[in-house]
Design a protein around this motif. Structure first.
Motif, PDB file in Angstrom:
ATOM      1  N   ILE A   1       0.869  -1.184   0.000  1.00  0.00           N
ATOM      2  CA  ILE A   1       0.000   0.000   0.000  1.00  0.00           C
ATOM      3  C   ILE A   1       0.906   1.234   0.000  1.00  0.00           C
ATOM      4  CG2 ILE A   1      -1.815   1.282   1.175  1.00  0.00           C
ATOM      5  CD1 ILE A   1      -2.659  -1.275   2.583  1.00  0.00           C
ATOM      6  N   PHE A   2       0.696   2.109  -0.966  1.00  0.00           N
ATOM      7  CA  PHE A   2       1.316   3.431  -0.914  1.00  0.00           C
ATOM      8  C   PHE A   2       0.391   4.348  -0.120  1.00  0.00           C
ATOM      9  CE2 PHE A   2       3.713   2.248  -4.817  1.00  0.00           C
ATOM     10  CZ  PHE A   2       4.963   2.734  -4.471  1.00  0.00           C
ATOM     11  N   PHE A   3       0.871   4.855   1.022  1.00  0.00           N
ATOM     12  CA  PHE A   3       0.152   5.893   1.752  1.00  0.00           C
ATOM     13  C   PHE A   3       0.774   7.233   1.380  1.00  0.00           C
ATOM     14  CE2 PHE A   3      -0.473   2.134   4.436  1.00  0.00           C
ATOM     15  CZ  PHE A   3      -1.843   2.196   4.672  1.00  0.00           C
ATOM     16  N   VAL A   4      -0.030   8.128   0.879  1.00  0.00           N
ATOM     17  CA  VAL A   4       0.469   9.416   0.413  1.00  0.00           C
ATOM     18  C   VAL A   4      -0.131  10.528   1.271  1.00  0.00           C
ATOM     19  CG1 VAL A   4       0.580  11.035  -1.519  1.00  0.00           C
ATOM     20  CG2 VAL A   4       0.697   8.555  -1.940  1.00  0.00           C
ATOM     21  N   THR A   5       0.739  11.303   1.907  1.00  0.00           N
ATOM     22  CA  THR A   5       0.278  12.500   2.605  1.00  0.00           C
ATOM     23  C   THR A   5       0.623  13.704   1.743  1.00  0.00           C
ATOM     24  OG1 THR A   5       0.767  11.461   4.733  1.00  0.00           O
ATOM     25  CG2 THR A   5       0.427  13.846   4.733  1.00  0.00           C
ATOM     26  N   VAL A   6      -0.400  14.416   1.302  1.00  0.00           N
ATOM     27  CA  VAL A   6      -0.153  15.688   0.624  1.00  0.00           C
ATOM     28  C   VAL A   6      -0.028  16.730   1.727  1.00  0.00           C
ATOM     29  CG1 VAL A   6      -1.026  17.383  -1.017  1.00  0.00           C
ATOM     30  CG2 VAL A   6      -1.416  14.925  -1.409  1.00  0.00           C
ATOM     31  N   GLU A   7       1.224  17.105   2.027  1.00  0.00           N
ATOM     32  CA  GLU A   7       1.479  18.024   3.149  1.00  0.00           C
ATOM     33  C   GLU A   7       1.040  19.444   2.782  1.00  0.00           C
ATOM     34  OE1 GLU A   7       3.178  17.017   5.975  1.00  0.00           O
ATOM     35  OE2 GLU A   7       4.034  15.079   5.378  1.00  0.00           O
ATOM     36  N   ASP A   8       1.274  19.780   1.527  1.00  0.00           N
ATOM     37  CA  ASP A   8       1.055  21.146   1.078  1.00  0.00           C
ATOM     38  C   ASP A   8       1.001  21.115  -0.443  1.00  0.00           C
ATOM     39  OD1 ASP A   8       0.690  23.821   1.204  1.00  0.00           O
ATOM     40  OD2 ASP A   8       2.793  24.326   1.577  1.00  0.00           O
ATOM     41  N   CYS A   9       0.235  22.015  -1.055  1.00  0.00           N
ATOM     42  CA  CYS A   9       0.280  22.066  -2.517  1.00  0.00           C
ATOM     43  C   CYS A   9      -0.179  23.430  -3.004  1.00  0.00           C
ATOM     44  CB  CYS A   9      -0.565  20.961  -3.135  1.00  0.00           C
ATOM     45  SG  CYS A   9      -2.306  21.017  -2.735  1.00  0.00           S
TER      46      CYS A   9
ATOM     47  N   ALA B   1       3.930  20.666  -5.063  1.00  0.00           N
ATOM     48  CA  ALA B   1       3.320  19.940  -3.938  1.00  0.00           C
ATOM     49  C   ALA B   1       4.427  19.355  -3.083  1.00  0.00           C
ATOM     50  CB  ALA B   1       2.406  18.826  -4.444  1.00  0.00           C
ATOM     51  N   GLN B   2       4.129  19.238  -1.795  1.00  0.00           N
ATOM     52  CA  GLN B   2       5.064  18.583  -0.879  1.00  0.00           C
ATOM     53  C   GLN B   2       4.403  17.290  -0.392  1.00  0.00           C
ATOM     54  OE1 GLN B   2       6.033  19.813   3.308  1.00  0.00           O
ATOM     55  NE2 GLN B   2       7.834  20.648   2.309  1.00  0.00           N
ATOM     56  N   LEU B   3       5.068  16.172  -0.665  1.00  0.00           N
ATOM     57  CA  LEU B   3       4.471  14.865  -0.391  1.00  0.00           C
ATOM     58  C   LEU B   3       5.320  14.063   0.593  1.00  0.00           C
ATOM     59  CD1 LEU B   3       3.629  13.688  -4.040  1.00  0.00           C
ATOM     60  CD2 LEU B   3       2.241  15.103  -2.516  1.00  0.00           C
ATOM     61  N   THR B   4       4.639  13.300   1.457  1.00  0.00           N
ATOM     62  CA  THR B   4       5.272  12.232   2.206  1.00  0.00           C
ATOM     63  C   THR B   4       4.655  10.927   1.708  1.00  0.00           C
ATOM     64  OG1 THR B   4       5.723  13.578   4.148  1.00  0.00           O
ATOM     65  CG2 THR B   4       5.570  11.200   4.496  1.00  0.00           C
ATOM     66  N   VAL B   5       5.509   9.985   1.317  1.00  0.00           N
ATOM     67  CA  VAL B   5       5.035   8.718   0.755  1.00  0.00           C
ATOM     68  C   VAL B   5       5.563   7.578   1.609  1.00  0.00           C
ATOM     69  CG1 VAL B   5       5.038   7.195  -1.246  1.00  0.00           C
ATOM     70  CG2 VAL B   5       4.969   9.676  -1.570  1.00  0.00           C
ATOM     71  N   ARG B   6       4.637   6.820   2.186  1.00  0.00           N
ATOM     72  CA  ARG B   6       5.009   5.655   2.995  1.00  0.00           C
ATOM     73  C   ARG B   6       4.569   4.404   2.245  1.00  0.00           C
ATOM     74  NH1 ARG B   6       3.027   9.698   6.532  1.00  0.00           N
ATOM     75  NH2 ARG B   6       4.558  10.321   8.100  1.00  0.00           N
ATOM     76  N   LEU B   7       5.510   3.493   2.067  1.00  0.00           N
ATOM     77  CA  LEU B   7       5.230   2.259   1.337  1.00  0.00           C
ATOM     78  C   LEU B   7       5.192   1.110   2.339  1.00  0.00           C
ATOM     79  CD1 LEU B   7       4.877   0.604  -1.236  1.00  0.00           C
ATOM     80  CD2 LEU B   7       7.363   0.671  -1.552  1.00  0.00           C
ATOM     81  N   ALA B   8       4.003   0.529   2.532  1.00  0.00           N
ATOM     82  CA  ALA B   8       3.821  -0.584   3.474  1.00  0.00           C
ATOM     83  C   ALA B   8       3.830  -1.891   2.684  1.00  0.00           C
ATOM     84  CB  ALA B   8       2.499  -0.419   4.228  1.00  0.00           C
ATOM     85  N   LEU B   9       4.798  -2.748   2.985  1.00  0.00           N
ATOM     86  CA  LEU B   9       4.990  -4.001   2.254  1.00  0.00           C
ATOM     87  C   LEU B   9       4.750  -5.182   3.169  1.00  0.00           C
ATOM     88  CD1 LEU B   9       8.323  -2.946   0.550  1.00  0.00           C
ATOM     89  CD2 LEU B   9       6.175  -3.353  -0.667  1.00  0.00           C
ATOM     90  N   LYS B  10       4.082  -6.215   2.638  1.00  0.00           N
ATOM     91  CA  LYS B  10       3.832  -7.425   3.428  1.00  0.00           C
ATOM     92  C   LYS B  10       4.115  -8.643   2.566  1.00  0.00           C
ATOM     93  CE  LYS B  10       0.251  -7.462   6.233  1.00  0.00           C
ATOM     94  NZ  LYS B  10      -1.147  -7.653   6.680  1.00  0.00           N
ATOM     95  N   GLU B  11       4.703  -9.648   3.195  1.00  0.00           N
ATOM     96  CA  GLU B  11       5.100 -10.872   2.496  1.00  0.00           C
ATOM     97  C   GLU B  11       3.886 -11.645   2.004  1.00  0.00           C
ATOM     98  OE1 GLU B  11       7.517 -13.208   5.060  1.00  0.00           O
ATOM     99  OE2 GLU B  11       8.693 -14.044   3.448  1.00  0.00           O
TER     100      GLU B  11
END
Lengths: 307, 109
Positions: B33-41, B99-109
């Protein structure tokens, strides 16, 4: 308790001290090695230290070492290794590390008994991203390893750095961590900051065009050509070992491939203690790019041991 | 027990016009899952596409994405059967196209 004499596979290629604190081969996850990021403790979770940008280093990941023309290289043991990566944002060596120009992986441990020595051993390799033709060796600026340690009197960071290239010129020479005789503000690029002289040589202390820096001392007879196998997609696993005398806060020696470098008599820089981290043992790997290209440090396996 | 790892692939990263997140190796994982936080744009819309590829150099659209993001906030996209590499590619349209983005990539086996 009786100890069972069953050694995990692969540990024969290490020469650990009496007690192994951790043996990580990265075929079963990152084992606690994660990105080194600053303390997000200020309002809006802003970072505690802003003398340079510590927030955009490249991420650490489990790698199969897969390349465009070679396919999957795999690791020395199994398929996976730990990969440190930079972003394609290198700047000249005489400038402070540019945002994203490094990748760092840390594991966070603590003292559980009086220590005589602490040792790190690893099988590693390095290469640039194969995004352009050419050999590419000179695009990898440096890689290294250090311990972040604090006892009741000092915080200190014994470490080594392989200066492969500076401003496009191959150097291939070892350095060890020790701060020049500068003030805390000079160490911090002109600011009175969180980082005291000797803390975090990988980031602080002024740097110079020849690859030297206020945080590093050239290792005597430290010229050393490691294996860089003629192409960005051929990687050869090499051995690295750093041995530190803990009660005397001194270097003992380090080994890279089949060469051992005697560092007896040399000491890292002793900084004052920081609040609430006495007993901390943080091993850290890092890699640096010299140019607008991602570069990688692969760690097949690592052993931290003590006696 | 299955392996799990979350990487903060991009942290408060400023982007202009285009978005390409850092190539991330995912060979060990089955789902992401890519979790994307749009901090600012300063833009009207952000369109993000999941990309896969064989080597971290060559990239193709996977088919999933997050379209028409029009405000700061939290967004996500799920992905499966992606091979050895993942990233997000995107276009920032309108306004200053930043835009200022934070992208968290959650990986599961």
């Amino acid at each position: 308790m009786k100890r069972a004499a069953a050694y995990p596979p692969g540990i024969e290629r290490f020469d650990p001290l009496d007690q192994v604190l951790c043996y990580d081969d990265f075929n079963d996850g990152q084992a606690g090695w994660l990105d080194l990021r600053p303390n997000f403790v200020l309002p809006e979770f802003r970072e505690h230290s802003r003398e340079i940008d510590l927030t955009h280093w490249g991420p650490t990941m489990i790698s199969s070492a897969t390349f465009p023309f070679m396919g999957t290289h795999g690791a020395m043991s199994g398929t996976y290794s730990l990969k440190l990566s930079t972003r394609p944002t290198g700047d000249r060596h005489e400038n402070p590390p540019a945002p994203g120009s490094m990748g760092l992986a840390i594991k966070r441990l603590a003292t559980h008994r009086p220590l005589n020595h602490i040792q790190m051993e690893a099988w590693f390799t390095y290469t640039p991203e194969q995004d352009r033709f050419g050999i590419g060796d000179a695009d990898v600026r440096a890689f290294g390893f250090f311990f972040d340690l604090q006892d009741a009197e000092h915080r200190w960071m014994p470490g080594i750095r392989y200066l492969n290239s500076a401003n496009g010129e191959l150097r291939k020479r070892w350095q060890y961590f020790r701060a020049a005789d500068v003030t805390d503000a000079e160490w911090n690029y002109g600011h009175e900051g969180w980082h005291r002289r000797g803390v975090d040589s990988q980031w602080f202390g002024r740097r110079y065009a020849d690859g030297s820096g206020d945080g590093f001392v050239w290792v005597p007879d430290g010229d050393h050509k490691l294996v860089f196998n003629e192409s960005a997609d051929k990687i050869n696993w090499m051995y690295l070992r750093l041995l530190v005398d803990v009660p005397n806060r001194k270097y003992v020696e380090f080994q890279a491939m089949d060469r051992t470098f005697d560092l007896r008599g040399n000491a890292p820089t002793l900084a004052p203690v920081y609040e609430s981290i006495t007993g901390l043992i943080n091993p850290v790997f890092f890699v640096e790019t010299d140019t607008d290209r991602r570069v990688f440090l692969f760690v097949d396996s690592v052993v931290i041991s003590v006696d | 027990m299955r392996n799990f790892y979350t990487s903060v692939v991009e942290f408060r990263q400023p982007f202009t016009r285009e978005v390409f997140t850092h190539p991330y190796e995912t060979g060990w994982a089955r789902e992401a899952i890519f979790f994307v936080t749009v901090e600012d744009c300063d833009c009207e819309t952000i369109d993000l596409s999941v990309q896969i590829g064989p080597d971290g150099i060559r990239w193709m659209n996977e088919g999933n994405g997050i379209e028409q993001i029009a405000a700061p906030g939290e967004y996500f996209v799920r992905v499966a059967h992606f091979g050895g590499w993942l990233r997000l590619a995107g276009v920032i349209s309108g306004g200053a196209e930043t835009a200022q983005l934070t992208v968290r990539l959650a990986l599961k086996e």
